[in-house]
Design a protein around this motif. Structure first.
Motif, PDB file in Angstrom:
ATOM      1  N   ALA A  51       0.853  -1.207   0.000  1.00 36.21           N
ATOM      2  CA  ALA A  51       0.000   0.000   0.000  1.00 36.21           C
ATOM      3  C   ALA A  51       0.884   1.251   0.000  1.00 36.21           C
ATOM      4  CB  ALA A  51      -0.902  -0.020   1.222  1.00 36.21           C
ATOM      5  N   PRO A  52       0.513   2.223  -0.772  1.00 33.77           N
ATOM      6  CA  PRO A  52      -0.670   2.282  -1.667  1.00 33.77           C
ATOM      7  C   PRO A  52      -0.287   2.058  -3.117  1.00 33.77           C
ATOM      8  CG  PRO A  52       0.103   4.493  -1.290  1.00 33.77           C
ATOM      9  CD  PRO A  52       1.109   3.583  -0.610  1.00 33.77           C
ATOM     10  N   PHE A  53       0.874   1.394  -3.367  1.00 38.29           N
ATOM     11  CA  PHE A  53       1.443   1.399  -4.700  1.00 38.29           C
ATOM     12  C   PHE A  53       1.050   0.205  -5.565  1.00 38.29           C
ATOM     13  CE2 PHE A  53       4.445   3.485  -1.789  1.00 38.29           C
ATOM     14  CZ  PHE A  53       4.398   4.782  -2.283  1.00 38.29           C
ATOM     15  N   PHE A  54       0.863  -0.960  -4.923  1.00 41.60           N
ATOM     16  CA  PHE A  54       0.837  -2.150  -5.772  1.00 41.60           C
ATOM     17  C   PHE A  54      -0.068  -3.203  -5.153  1.00 41.60           C
ATOM     18  CE2 PHE A  54       2.531  -6.441  -6.427  1.00 41.60           C
ATOM     19  CZ  PHE A  54       2.487  -6.541  -7.805  1.00 41.60           C
ATOM     20  N   THR A  55      -0.860  -3.839  -5.999  1.00 45.90           N
ATOM     21  CA  THR A  55      -1.614  -5.046  -5.649  1.00 45.90           C
ATOM     22  C   THR A  55      -1.567  -5.973  -6.840  1.00 45.90           C
ATOM     23  OG1 THR A  55      -3.123  -3.903  -4.132  1.00 45.90           O
ATOM     24  CG2 THR A  55      -3.841  -6.018  -5.004  1.00 45.90           C
ATOM     25  N   GLY A  56      -1.110  -7.174  -6.644  1.00 44.53           N
ATOM     26  CA  GLY A  56      -1.036  -8.142  -7.741  1.00 44.53           C
ATOM     27  C   GLY A  56      -1.144  -9.559  -7.217  1.00 44.53           C
ATOM     28  N   SER A  57      -1.449 -10.470  -8.115  1.00 46.98           N
ATOM     29  CA  SER A  57      -1.581 -11.884  -7.732  1.00 46.98           C
ATOM     30  C   SER A  57      -0.623 -12.731  -8.551  1.00 46.98           C
ATOM     31  CB  SER A  57      -3.012 -12.363  -7.922  1.00 46.98           C
ATOM     32  OG  SER A  57      -3.398 -12.289  -9.276  1.00 46.98           O
ATOM     33  N   PHE A  58      -0.261 -13.851  -8.031  1.00 48.83           N
ATOM     34  CA  PHE A  58       0.641 -14.780  -8.715  1.00 48.83           C
ATOM     35  C   PHE A  58       0.287 -16.198  -8.273  1.00 48.83           C
ATOM     36  CE2 PHE A  58       2.522 -13.087  -4.892  1.00 48.83           C
ATOM     37  CZ  PHE A  58       2.953 -14.202  -4.190  1.00 48.83           C
ATOM     38  N   GLN A  59       0.634 -17.147  -9.106  1.00 52.64           N
ATOM     39  CA  GLN A  59       0.330 -18.542  -8.801  1.00 52.64           C
ATOM     40  C   GLN A  59       1.400 -19.137  -7.909  1.00 52.64           C
ATOM     41  OE1 GLN A  59      -1.445 -21.345 -11.755  1.00 52.64           O
ATOM     42  NE2 GLN A  59       0.499 -22.438 -11.514  1.00 52.64           N
ATOM     43  N   THR A  60       0.948 -19.874  -6.915  1.00 56.08           N
ATOM     44  CA  THR A  60       1.856 -20.578  -6.012  1.00 56.08           C
ATOM     45  C   THR A  60       1.590 -22.073  -6.141  1.00 56.08           C
ATOM     46  OG1 THR A  60       1.756 -18.718  -4.465  1.00 56.08           O
ATOM     47  CG2 THR A  60       2.611 -20.805  -3.623  1.00 56.08           C
ATOM     48  N   ASN A  61       2.650 -22.853  -6.213  1.00 53.75           N
ATOM     49  CA  ASN A  61       2.538 -24.317  -6.308  1.00 53.75           C
ATOM     50  C   ASN A  61       3.133 -24.949  -5.049  1.00 53.75           C
ATOM     51  OD1 ASN A  61       1.576 -24.242  -9.121  1.00 53.75           O
ATOM     52  ND2 ASN A  61       3.678 -23.570  -9.584  1.00 53.75           N
ATOM     53  N   ALA A  62       2.405 -25.860  -4.492  1.00 50.00           N
ATOM     54  CA  ALA A  62       2.872 -26.546  -3.283  1.00 50.00           C
ATOM     55  C   ALA A  62       2.944 -28.045  -3.554  1.00 50.00           C
ATOM     56  CB  ALA A  62       1.933 -26.278  -2.109  1.00 50.00           C
ATOM     57  N   SER A  63       4.063 -28.655  -3.243  1.00 46.93           N
ATOM     58  CA  SER A  63       4.230 -30.113  -3.334  1.00 46.93           C
ATOM     59  C   SER A  63       4.680 -30.613  -1.964  1.00 46.93           C
ATOM     60  CB  SER A  63       5.241 -30.484  -4.412  1.00 46.93           C
ATOM     61  OG  SER A  63       6.507 -29.900  -4.151  1.00 46.93           O
ATOM     62  N   TRP A  64       4.165 -31.797  -1.603  1.00 47.73           N
ATOM     63  CA  TRP A  64       4.326 -32.244  -0.224  1.00 47.73           C
ATOM     64  C   TRP A  64       5.004 -33.602  -0.144  1.00 47.73           C
ATOM     65  CZ3 TRP A  64       3.316 -28.515   3.103  1.00 47.73           C
ATOM     66  CH2 TRP A  64       2.427 -27.492   2.716  1.00 47.73           C
ATOM     67  N   ASN A  65       5.833 -33.734   0.883  1.00 41.96           N
ATOM     68  CA  ASN A  65       6.421 -35.027   1.213  1.00 41.96           C
ATOM     69  C   ASN A  65       5.482 -35.805   2.145  1.00 41.96           C
ATOM     70  OD1 ASN A  65       8.798 -34.267  -0.180  1.00 41.96           O
ATOM     71  ND2 ASN A  65       9.521 -33.164   1.651  1.00 41.96           N
TER      72      ASN A  65
END
Length: 343
Positions: A51-65
């Motif tokens: 705030a107040p400059f930037f809002t964005g989304s990105f994909q996150t990948n989760a892999s589990w042991n």
């Protein structure tokens, strides 16, 4: 005929019913459980805000042991349905990647579940008991990555299928497969960088499969029934009857004495007691002597049938020990007798 067949079937099934009842008496139980836990790999959106400059989304990948699950239960068995209160802890390590950013970060995901479960045991009481179940409750989630730890509390639900083995009326082991999921958590991390505030929100799905082994211990289980008492063996006995005021033996009496002699010989090592009785007619002293004459007449006949005299005891009871209770002075044929007992 149908009644006989049904009765025989019930008698044949009785031992198995008794075993079933003793293997699963029902009531309160406690248990410990543990096993392996797998979290489904997932991809989800994360949102970063500066705030107040930037809002964005990105994909996150989760892999589990592969992780683990540990827990405990307290429940009540209704012999078919069971209800439980369960507490369980799950922990898994994994890796996360962010959109097109190279590299990955390690993540630790921990779950504490408090669940109410209901089960149904098929063939309850048998040694081997298949079952199904379902549960609902609360999940307290914690995710730690990149030096940041975030928490979320969500609604949890699960479904179970397994098989139990009753070791005895107190202990039971269970092998179970379980699905556990939660509503989608929103993990929010806030902080400051270069004097600017930021927040990162992630919303991963949470689906788990567990393979679990548990041990239940029942309280208040009924002790095994005592062994049945040994059957009471009644010594073989025979009865010889006499005419009024007589001690001579009729043909029927001689036949009965022959049967008694044969029974004596079949036992190999035995003794015979011949006890004479009279009815209540006549003087008491006379009747005592008459009962002895009758007993001795039977003894002599037994000896003639091959029974050693030293194996025979003679007792005179007179008017005592009436087979049919009468007033004094009654000529009752059933009371004029000698009882032959082989021991």
């Amino acid at each position: 005929m149908k009644r006989m067949v049904v009765g025989a079937a019930l008698l044949a099934a009785a031992p198995f019913a008794a075993q079933a009842q003793s293997l699963q008496p029902g009531g309160v139980y406690v248990g410990l459980e543990g096993g392996l836990n797998w979290i489904f790999n997932s991809s989800f959106n994360s949102t970063a805000t500066v705030a107040p400059f930037f809002t964005g989304s990105f994909q996150t990948n989760a892999s589990w042991n592969t992780g683990y699950v540990l827990g405990g239960v307290v429940g009540y068995d209704f012999l078919g349905p069971r209800i439980e209160l369960e507490g369980a802890y799950r922990a898994n390590n994994g890796n996360i990647t962010f959109g097109g950013t190279p590299g990955s970060a390690g993540i630790v995901f921990q779950q504490i579940n408090v669940m109410g479960n209901i089960y149904y045991d098929f063939m309850a009481g048998n040694a081997l008991v298949p079952y199904i179940g379902a549960g609902a409750g609360a999940a307290f989630l914690n995710a730690g990555a990149l030096g940041v730890s975030v928490n979320s509390t969500q609604f949890a639900y699960q479904a179970m299928v397994g098989v139990g083995y009753n070791l005895d009326s107190t202990f039971r082991i269970n092998l179970e497969g379980r699905y556990m999921g939660t509503t989608t958590p929103n993990f929010v991390h806030t902080g400051t960088a270069s004097g600017f505030g930021y927040s990162i929100t992630t919303s991963p799905s949470n689906n788990n499969i567990s393979a679990m082994l548990s041990l239940h211990m029942k309280f208040g289980a009924a002790p095994p029934p005592p062994p049945p008492p040994p059957p009471v063996v009644t010594p073989p006995s025979f009865m010889v009857f006499f005419d009024w005021d007589r001690s001579n033996l009729s043909q029927q009496a001689l036949t009965t004495i022959g049967q008694a002699a044969a029974a004596f010989k079949s036992k190999g090592n035995a003794r015979i007691t011949a006890t004479g009785h009279t009815d209540t007619s006549g003087p008491e002293a006379y009747n005592m002597a008459l009962s002895l004459r009758r007993a001795n007449a039977v003894k002599d006949a037994l000896v003639r049938n091959g029974v050693p005299a030293q194996a025979i005891s003679v007792i005179g009871m007179g008017e005592k020990g009436l087979l049919v209770q009468t007033a004094d002075g009654v000529r009752e044929p059933q009371n004029r007798r000698v009882e032959i007992v082989i021991q």
